[in-house]
Design an enzyme around this catalytic site. Sequence first.
Site, short mmCIF file in Angstrom:
data_model
loop_
_atom_site.label_atom_id
_atom_site.label_comp_id
_atom_site.label_asym_id
_atom_site.label_seq_id
_atom_site.Cartn_x
_atom_site.Cartn_y
_atom_site.Cartn_z
CG HIS A 40 45.31 -32.87 -26.77
ND1 HIS A 40 45.50 -31.68 -26.10
CD2 HIS A 40 45.69 -33.85 -25.92
CE1 HIS A 40 45.97 -31.93 -24.89
NE2 HIS A 40 46.10 -33.25 -24.76
CD GLU A 87 43.53 -35.93 -22.58
OE1 GLU A 87 44.44 -36.50 -21.97
OE2 GLU A 87 43.72 -35.06 -23.43
C1 PEP Z 1 47.08 -34.39 -21.94
O1 PEP Z 1 47.22 -33.19 -22.21
O2 PEP Z 1 46.75 -35.23 -22.80
C2 PEP Z 1 47.35 -34.80 -20.57
C3 PEP Z 1 46.76 -35.87 -20.13
O3 PEP Z 1 48.20 -34.00 -19.87
P1 PEP Z 1 48.63 -34.13 -18.32
O4 PEP Z 1 48.79 -35.58 -18.00
O5 PEP Z 1 49.90 -33.38 -18.24
O6 PEP Z 1 47.53 -33.52 -17.53
#
Ligand code: PEP
Length: 252
Positions: A97, A166
Site C-alpha cells: 500500500h 491506486e
Molecule cells: C486506500 O488508501 O486504499 C484508499 C483507497 O483510500 P481512500 O478510499 O480513502 O482514497
Amino acid sequence: MNKRRLVVANWKMYIDSPESARRFATALRKKSRLYKGVDVVLAPAFPLLAVVAEKLKGSVIRLGAQTISEFEDAPHTGDVSAAMLKHAGVSFVIVGHSERRAQNETDAAVHAQLERALLGGLSAILCVGEKERDVAGSHFSLIESQLAVLKNLPHKAVSKIIVAYEPVWAIGKTSAEAMKGSDLREMSIFIKKTLAEQFDRVAALKVPILYGGSVEPGNAHSLMAEGDINGFLVGHASAEIDQFLDILKAIR
Ligand code: PEP
C-alpha cells in the site's frame, strides 16, 4: 456486467474499537441480500481481526489484513507472519500500500511479503500507483516497475493475486477528485498487458484488477461501468456502513 466483482474495505485506523468493528460487521452481514454477486473483504487493523472474525463466522464475507511480515517467523518484533494471519482467519492480505511504501517499504520488501503470503496460502492484493502524472506518461513505466515484483513468483501463484491500482494523488480525497472511468480503463488495459507479458496469458487475464482512490457512492457506478475493472479497494468510505453499502449496491 457479468464478471465477478470484489470489494475490499481497507479500514486503516478509521475503525479503531472492538465495538465499532462488531457493529459494522453485524450490520453488513444483515444486509447481504443488497449486494448479492459482490464478494466482500473486510480488512481491519491487526488488533480487531479476532472480533471481526468472530462476527463473520458462517458468512460469505471474508477477512483481510492490511499488511504482512516479509519474514516467516521469529525474531522480528512487531511483525505478524502469514501463519499468524491464517490462524486469525485471514484469507486476503494487502501488500505494498502506498501509505506503507511512504514509510520506506521497498519493492524488495513487497516481493518478500508476496512470497510469504502466497506460501502461507493467502490471496495477496498488490497495490500499485503513481504519485503524480505527467504528459510524457512516466506513470506507465512506474506501474510496470511496481508490477515487476510479481516476477519469479511461481506461475500457479497467479490465481491468488489481485492487483489494486491506486493512484496516490487520488487517495483520501473526494469522488470529484478521483480518477475518471476513461483514464482508469486505459490503465487497467495497460496492467493486463503487463501481466500477460509476465505470466501465462490466459491466467494473467484472470487476475482481478481493483481501483482504489476516493471511491464513494457517487462515483462507484461509473468507475465500474467504464473502468474495465473487477471492483474496488475502498479506504475512508469503507468505514461508514451506509456509504460502504451504497458502494456495494451501486455495482451489484
Ligand atoms: C486506500 O488508501 O486504499 C484508499 C483507497 O483510500 P481512500 O478510499 O480513502 O482514497
